[in-house]
Scaffold this motif. Sequence first.
Motif, PDB file in Angstrom:
ATOM      1  N   ARG A  42     104.270  67.958 -19.149  1.00  0.00           N
ATOM      2  CA  ARG A  42     104.752  66.945 -20.085  1.00  0.00           C
ATOM      3  C   ARG A  42     103.676  65.886 -20.328  1.00  0.00           C
ATOM      4  O   ARG A  42     103.432  65.465 -21.464  1.00  0.00           O
ATOM      5  CB  ARG A  42     106.031  66.301 -19.532  1.00  0.00           C
ATOM      6  CG  ARG A  42     106.716  65.351 -20.512  1.00  0.00           C
ATOM      7  CD  ARG A  42     107.988  64.762 -19.909  1.00  0.00           C
ATOM      8  NE  ARG A  42     108.926  65.817 -19.554  1.00  0.00           N
ATOM      9  CZ  ARG A  42     109.272  66.115 -18.300  1.00  0.00           C
ATOM     10  NH1 ARG A  42     108.746  65.445 -17.286  1.00  0.00           N
ATOM     11  NH2 ARG A  42     110.145  67.078 -18.047  1.00  0.00           N
ATOM     12  N   ARG A  43     103.013  65.456 -19.238  1.00  0.00           N
ATOM     13  CA  ARG A  43     101.948  64.462 -19.395  1.00  0.00           C
ATOM     14  C   ARG A  43     100.794  65.021 -20.212  1.00  0.00           C
ATOM     15  O   ARG A  43     100.187  64.321 -21.033  1.00  0.00           O
ATOM     16  CB  ARG A  43     101.439  64.013 -18.013  1.00  0.00           C
ATOM     17  CG  ARG A  43     102.432  63.220 -17.193  1.00  0.00           C
ATOM     18  CD  ARG A  43     101.744  62.558 -16.002  1.00  0.00           C
ATOM     19  NE  ARG A  43     101.044  63.515 -15.159  1.00  0.00           N
ATOM     20  CZ  ARG A  43     101.587  64.154 -14.126  1.00  0.00           C
ATOM     21  NH1 ARG A  43     102.874  63.949 -13.829  1.00  0.00           N
ATOM     22  NH2 ARG A  43     100.882  64.997 -13.388  1.00  0.00           N
ATOM     23  N   THR A  44     100.494  66.316 -19.991  1.00  0.00           N
ATOM     24  CA  THR A  44      99.383  66.940 -20.707  1.00  0.00           C
ATOM     25  C   THR A  44      99.645  66.994 -22.199  1.00  0.00           C
ATOM     26  O   THR A  44      98.795  66.612 -23.009  1.00  0.00           O
ATOM     27  CB  THR A  44      99.131  68.361 -20.172  1.00  0.00           C
ATOM     28  OG1 THR A  44      98.777  68.284 -18.787  1.00  0.00           O
ATOM     29  CG2 THR A  44      98.009  69.038 -20.939  1.00  0.00           C
ATOM     30  N   LYS A  45     100.822  67.468 -22.572  1.00  0.00           N
ATOM     31  CA  LYS A  45     101.109  67.583 -24.010  1.00  0.00           C
ATOM     32  C   LYS A  45     101.192  66.212 -24.668  1.00  0.00           C
ATOM     33  O   LYS A  45     100.782  66.031 -25.824  1.00  0.00           O
ATOM     34  CB  LYS A  45     102.386  68.381 -24.247  1.00  0.00           C
ATOM     35  CG  LYS A  45     103.682  67.743 -23.851  1.00  0.00           C
ATOM     36  CD  LYS A  45     104.845  68.702 -24.076  1.00  0.00           C
ATOM     37  CE  LYS A  45     106.195  68.048 -23.770  1.00  0.00           C
ATOM     38  NZ  LYS A  45     106.487  66.935 -24.675  1.00  0.00           N
ATOM     39  N   VAL A 124      90.583  70.347 -23.378  1.00  0.00           N
ATOM     40  CA  VAL A 124      91.395  70.855 -22.273  1.00  0.00           C
ATOM     41  C   VAL A 124      90.695  70.602 -20.947  1.00  0.00           C
ATOM     42  O   VAL A 124      91.314  70.186 -19.960  1.00  0.00           O
ATOM     43  CB  VAL A 124      91.688  72.358 -22.461  1.00  0.00           C
ATOM     44  CG1 VAL A 124      92.316  72.946 -21.203  1.00  0.00           C
ATOM     45  CG2 VAL A 124      92.612  72.568 -23.658  1.00  0.00           C
ATOM     46  N   ARG A 125      89.380  70.864 -20.904  1.00  0.00           N
ATOM     47  CA  ARG A 125      88.636  70.635 -19.663  1.00  0.00           C
ATOM     48  C   ARG A 125      88.665  69.161 -19.267  1.00  0.00           C
ATOM     49  O   ARG A 125      88.795  68.819 -18.080  1.00  0.00           O
ATOM     50  CB  ARG A 125      87.189  71.102 -19.826  1.00  0.00           C
ATOM     51  CG  ARG A 125      87.041  72.621 -19.899  1.00  0.00           C
ATOM     52  CD  ARG A 125      85.585  72.999 -20.127  1.00  0.00           C
ATOM     53  NE  ARG A 125      85.422  74.438 -20.252  1.00  0.00           N
ATOM     54  CZ  ARG A 125      85.263  75.264 -19.229  1.00  0.00           C
ATOM     55  NH1 ARG A 125      85.241  74.784 -17.996  1.00  0.00           N
ATOM     56  NH2 ARG A 125      85.129  76.555 -19.423  1.00  0.00           N
ATOM     57  N   THR A 126      88.547  68.277 -20.248  1.00  0.00           N
ATOM     58  CA  THR A 126      88.561  66.844 -19.963  1.00  0.00           C
ATOM     59  C   THR A 126      89.924  66.400 -19.452  1.00  0.00           C
ATOM     60  O   THR A 126      90.026  65.601 -18.516  1.00  0.00           O
ATOM     61  CB  THR A 126      88.203  66.051 -21.232  1.00  0.00           C
ATOM     62  OG1 THR A 126      86.889  66.428 -21.664  1.00  0.00           O
ATOM     63  CG2 THR A 126      88.234  64.553 -20.969  1.00  0.00           C
ATOM     64  N   THR A 127      90.979  66.958 -20.064  1.00  0.00           N
ATOM     65  CA  THR A 127      92.330  66.557 -19.711  1.00  0.00           C
ATOM     66  C   THR A 127      92.770  67.115 -18.364  1.00  0.00           C
ATOM     67  O   THR A 127      93.415  66.438 -17.566  1.00  0.00           O
ATOM     68  CB  THR A 127      93.325  67.004 -20.801  1.00  0.00           C
ATOM     69  OG1 THR A 127      92.914  66.467 -22.071  1.00  0.00           O
ATOM     70  CG2 THR A 127      94.739  66.531 -20.489  1.00  0.00           C
ATOM     71  N   LEU A 128      92.412  68.377 -18.080  1.00  0.00           N
ATOM     72  CA  LEU A 128      92.934  69.074 -16.915  1.00  0.00           C
ATOM     73  C   LEU A 128      91.906  69.325 -15.814  1.00  0.00           C
ATOM     74  O   LEU A 128      92.262  69.826 -14.745  1.00  0.00           O
ATOM     75  CB  LEU A 128      93.532  70.423 -17.340  1.00  0.00           C
ATOM     76  CG  LEU A 128      94.668  70.362 -18.362  1.00  0.00           C
ATOM     77  CD1 LEU A 128      95.116  71.766 -18.729  1.00  0.00           C
ATOM     78  CD2 LEU A 128      95.842  69.548 -17.827  1.00  0.00           C
ATOM     79  N   GLY A 129      90.646  69.003 -16.077  1.00  0.00           N
ATOM     80  CA  GLY A 129      89.584  69.355 -15.140  1.00  0.00           C
ATOM     81  C   GLY A 129      89.796  68.839 -13.728  1.00  0.00           C
ATOM     82  O   GLY A 129      89.694  69.584 -12.749  1.00  0.00           O
ATOM     83  N   MET A 131      92.549  67.826 -12.251  1.00  0.00           N
ATOM     84  CA  MET A 131      93.708  68.432 -11.601  1.00  0.00           C
ATOM     85  C   MET A 131      93.376  69.835 -11.102  1.00  0.00           C
ATOM     86  O   MET A 131      93.747  70.222  -9.992  1.00  0.00           O
ATOM     87  CB  MET A 131      94.882  68.500 -12.579  1.00  0.00           C
ATOM     88  CG  MET A 131      96.154  69.078 -11.967  1.00  0.00           C
ATOM     89  SD  MET A 131      97.301  69.657 -13.224  1.00  0.00           S
ATOM     90  CE  MET A 131      96.391  71.034 -13.915  1.00  0.00           C
ATOM     91  N   HIS A 132      92.652  70.611 -11.916  1.00  0.00           N
ATOM     92  CA  HIS A 132      92.273  71.954 -11.499  1.00  0.00           C
ATOM     93  C   HIS A 132      91.370  71.916 -10.268  1.00  0.00           C
ATOM     94  O   HIS A 132      91.462  72.777  -9.389  1.00  0.00           O
ATOM     95  CB  HIS A 132      91.575  72.680 -12.654  1.00  0.00           C
ATOM     96  CG  HIS A 132      92.521  73.086 -13.743  1.00  0.00           C
ATOM     97  ND1 HIS A 132      92.085  73.501 -14.988  1.00  0.00           N
ATOM     98  CD2 HIS A 132      93.870  73.158 -13.775  1.00  0.00           C
ATOM     99  CE1 HIS A 132      93.136  73.798 -15.727  1.00  0.00           C
ATOM    100  NE2 HIS A 132      94.220  73.600 -15.015  1.00  0.00           N
ATOM    101  N   GLU A 133      90.488  70.923 -10.203  1.00  0.00           N
ATOM    102  CA  GLU A 133      89.621  70.790  -9.030  1.00  0.00           C
ATOM    103  C   GLU A 133      90.447  70.515  -7.778  1.00  0.00           C
ATOM    104  O   GLU A 133      90.178  71.079  -6.705  1.00  0.00           O
ATOM    105  CB  GLU A 133      88.616  69.663  -9.267  1.00  0.00           C
ATOM    106  CG  GLU A 133      87.543  69.992 -10.303  1.00  0.00           C
ATOM    107  CD  GLU A 133      86.638  68.808 -10.589  1.00  0.00           C
ATOM    108  OE1 GLU A 133      86.856  67.745  -9.955  1.00  0.00           O
ATOM    109  OE2 GLU A 133      85.734  68.941 -11.425  1.00  0.00           O
ATOM    110  N   ALA A 137      90.776  72.958  -4.549  1.00  0.00           N
ATOM    111  CA  ALA A 137      90.450  72.463  -3.216  1.00  0.00           C
ATOM    112  C   ALA A 137      91.597  72.733  -2.246  1.00  0.00           C
ATOM    113  O   ALA A 137      91.390  73.093  -1.085  1.00  0.00           O
ATOM    114  CB  ALA A 137      90.144  70.965  -3.270  1.00  0.00           C
ATOM    115  N   THR A 138      92.829  72.578  -2.717  1.00  0.00           N
ATOM    116  CA  THR A 138      93.996  72.849  -1.877  1.00  0.00           C
ATOM    117  C   THR A 138      94.056  74.325  -1.504  1.00  0.00           C
ATOM    118  O   THR A 138      94.321  74.685  -0.345  1.00  0.00           O
ATOM    119  CB  THR A 138      95.287  72.449  -2.610  1.00  0.00           C
ATOM    120  OG1 THR A 138      95.232  71.049  -2.922  1.00  0.00           O
ATOM    121  CG2 THR A 138      96.509  72.728  -1.759  1.00  0.00           C
ATOM    122  N   ALA A 139      93.786  75.195  -2.473  1.00  0.00           N
ATOM    123  CA  ALA A 139      93.803  76.634  -2.196  1.00  0.00           C
ATOM    124  C   ALA A 139      92.665  77.033  -1.262  1.00  0.00           C
ATOM    125  O   ALA A 139      92.845  77.899  -0.391  1.00  0.00           O
ATOM    126  CB  ALA A 139      93.711  77.419  -3.507  1.00  0.00           C
TER     127      ALA A 139
END
Length: 211
Positions: A42-45, A124-129, A131-133, A137-139
Amino acid sequence: MTSPAPASSGYWYGTDEAAGPGPVQVLEALRAYRTAETAMRRRTKDSMGMGEKDVLALRYLLEAHRAGTPMSPRDLAARLGISSASTTTLLDRLTRTGHVARRPHPTDRRALVIVATAEADCEVRTTLGRMHERMLATARALDPDQAATVTAFLHAMADAVGTVDIVEDLEVLEDSGDAGDPKNLESPEDPGAVRGADAAERPGAPAAAGA
């Protein structure tokens, strides 16, 4: 003195009385993740000024690009679970905003493929980068045995959920607290109304107004 009633797990199958983490606790943790992921989407969209289907479309197109697999409008419609007319409307909208482009198919001149633009990839990379990192890291913190267990569990849960036809109804019941009563799992009084509500999102169905 009356002892307080135990807190509800939120799941229709009740609570787990075993000491320590058990099946219900695992499912509650999974549910908490789902809730957090829904909030993130929701925050992303909202951040990108897009609808949920628009963001999903970009995700599928970027995945297809990385895999080197051309994606046609029909392919995208199937992935999104919407009609061809709704897909055309969505693509027109994303084309106007510069997020996607229609290009000739590399091997079939009669066909078109849909690609996400470099600008969309960057956004997309700027918005989600970040979080993906954090997710990666958690995985990475899992040892090989833990990773194998988690992977097998998630695949098994995907298979389990994939065999249920009333998932959305169960989620509504969980959130409302009415799932503990077995009669609430019965079919609605007017199943035709449910089918009619779902029809607009099925491939090949007429596009909904304003889609």
